[in-house]
Design an enzyme around this catalytic site. Sequence first.
Site, PDB file in Angstrom:
ATOM      1  N   GLY B  62       0.786  -1.225   0.000  1.00  0.00           N
ATOM      2  CA  GLY B  62       0.000   0.000   0.000  1.00  0.00           C
ATOM      3  C   GLY B  62       0.821   1.280   0.000  1.00  0.00           C
ATOM      4  O   GLY B  62       1.780   1.423  -0.743  1.00  0.00           O
ATOM      5  N   SER B  63       0.436   2.164   0.884  1.00  0.00           N
ATOM      6  CA  SER B  63       0.807   3.568   0.829  1.00  0.00           C
ATOM      7  C   SER B  63       2.300   3.851   0.895  1.00  0.00           C
ATOM      8  O   SER B  63       3.041   3.235   1.657  1.00  0.00           O
ATOM      9  CB  SER B  63       0.125   4.287   1.986  1.00  0.00           C
ATOM     10  OG  SER B  63       0.595   5.601   2.076  1.00  0.00           O
ATOM     11  N   SER B  64       2.701   4.887   0.135  1.00  0.00           N
ATOM     12  CA  SER B  64       4.067   5.421   0.189  1.00  0.00           C
ATOM     13  C   SER B  64       4.373   6.027   1.549  1.00  0.00           C
ATOM     14  O   SER B  64       5.531   6.240   1.896  1.00  0.00           O
ATOM     15  CB  SER B  64       4.252   6.518  -0.862  1.00  0.00           C
ATOM     16  OG  SER B  64       4.088   6.029  -2.162  1.00  0.00           O
ATOM     17  N   THR B  65       3.313   6.363   2.301  1.00  0.00           N
ATOM     18  CA  THR B  65       3.473   7.084   3.556  1.00  0.00           C
ATOM     19  C   THR B  65       3.896   6.165   4.698  1.00  0.00           C
ATOM     20  O   THR B  65       4.172   6.626   5.806  1.00  0.00           O
ATOM     21  CB  THR B  65       2.167   7.850   3.868  1.00  0.00           C
ATOM     22  OG1 THR B  65       1.804   8.585   2.702  1.00  0.00           O
ATOM     23  CG2 THR B  65       2.309   8.829   4.993  1.00  0.00           C
TER      24      THR B  65
END
Lengths: 431, 138
Positions: B62-65
């Site tokens: 999922g997220s790059s964050t």
Amino acid sequence: MTGGSDTVRLSAFDRALLAGEEGEAPKLAMRILARMAEVRGAAAMLDIEAAHIDSTIYVGDAGLEFAERLAGLGARVRVPSTLNVSGLDEFHWQEWSVPAEWAEKSARQMRAYDSMGTIPTWTCAPYQGRQTPRFGQQIAWGESNAVAFANSVIGARTERYPDLLDICCAITGRAPAVGLHLDENRLATRVLRLRGIPEELAAADDFYPVLGHLLGPFAEDDPVAIAGLPVIPEEDQLKALGAAAASSGAVALFHIPGVTPEAPTLGDALGGRDPVAILDVGLPEMRAARRELTTHAEGALDMVVLGSPHFSFAEFGKLAALLRERGPERALPEEGGCELVVTTSRAVRDLAERAGLLEPLHVFGGRLMVDTCVLATPMTPGTTRRLMTNSAKYAWYSPGLLGSAVAFGSLAECVESARRGRVVREPGPWD
Amino acid sequence: MDRLRGQVIVAGTASGAVLYATQPLSFWGGYDAASGRITDTHHPLAGETAAGTALVLPATRGSSTTTAVLLEAIRRETAPAALITRGVDAFLALACVVGQEMYGRSPALVCVSEDDFRRLADWSRLEVADRALTRVDG
């Protein structure tokens, strides 16, 4: 931590940056990049032509301190660099329940990235603007949905860049030569085979988030091909597919034979090799995946939210048509109805406004939020517990980030549900 | 086998209870940096406190964050004491590298082979020291 590496072949330019010859910010950025190149087993670094910076999202003081450290060292980007969503709708945050301290820190993080010579797009869908990369370009993009779109739909070349590394690439113009930057790693190794999907369903907008939701866990982080799609999807449908697959999995590249640019045929997508895994998906599997995206199957809603990834001009057109067709009669929030919120970029909002596409939304009493989204800013009060959305990404992350229950539905179902303040299902191609 | 070697990305001495999952995790929307708890409702470890543990995951998703959230947990000292992944996970590696750069600390991060990853499934406590993982179950 050591600066250089015994295994990565650094260019004279890379070594000059490491030695601080271009200043302290490129030195720090290259030190991190060289270490990551070593971790990834890169043979060398390569030049990039553009970057998309996901590090803009405020999630706590660490990201802010990193941004301000770089900005304080005078960091400037060396390649055109677009900015992802921030933690704040800069000019309208007071209309929501955003705490002042959060707003102040998010704004500081925005200023830090603004100061580096970036392009202030503030969007998770940078491919919807003028800064769209070209086929074959080497780029360093963050934001999982944007990575999937750039690789798959455009055929640009990027790894999945995590926050903090994207800006290091932008400041140096360099990236480790690994993964999807290299042609040999871009072939599909897995195939999802659609079986017996009716054309009418495959043409529906809500087919693609569900397909992506299934694709993520199957593909993990391998390039994957989707075979057997009976229609040519629209850009927004591919956007929804990638965003879903990059949420439930780590998909950074999908090929659809005859649709995406690196896959004229399934054989091309696979490079003539046999896949290591095949998943057959028919109507029953798709229906089950669709149900999985919903944790709030019926009853009252607090908010209907659209626009993850950020709503496009074409989506505003569809929304405007639906709102006009169904009329402005609705249950108002104070009468037990719910909010209708659309998240988008400043640029797309301005275009939609000029085209008259926002008027039906204004008449309805719907609200726009730009620069950010409901997941990235604490805009929803704790009383917002029941959401409905047409986005698999919103549906995936809302329970963990907002503590809310979610109903997933088509755009038409979302509009009808917003009118009535409760989950409404409509007969359609899923039945 | 009660002693394993892997690719040490960030060396360190750490020990903790093993939290093991075969499903990847996104730290954004999945890890609460304020409490060190796993909050991804889709994940089998949802509800577990991972701060101070030896968190064993195949990878992130999922997220790059994810990196920014783990860096925030490192800043707040709510990160796992050790992270063990199946192969290199660049997101976790980056957060640890930047954690050292910014705060002079990081979880120990070790990548193990697929076979060794499976072996870790029935360990209940482990220690990272001298570039190796050692089982320290009672």
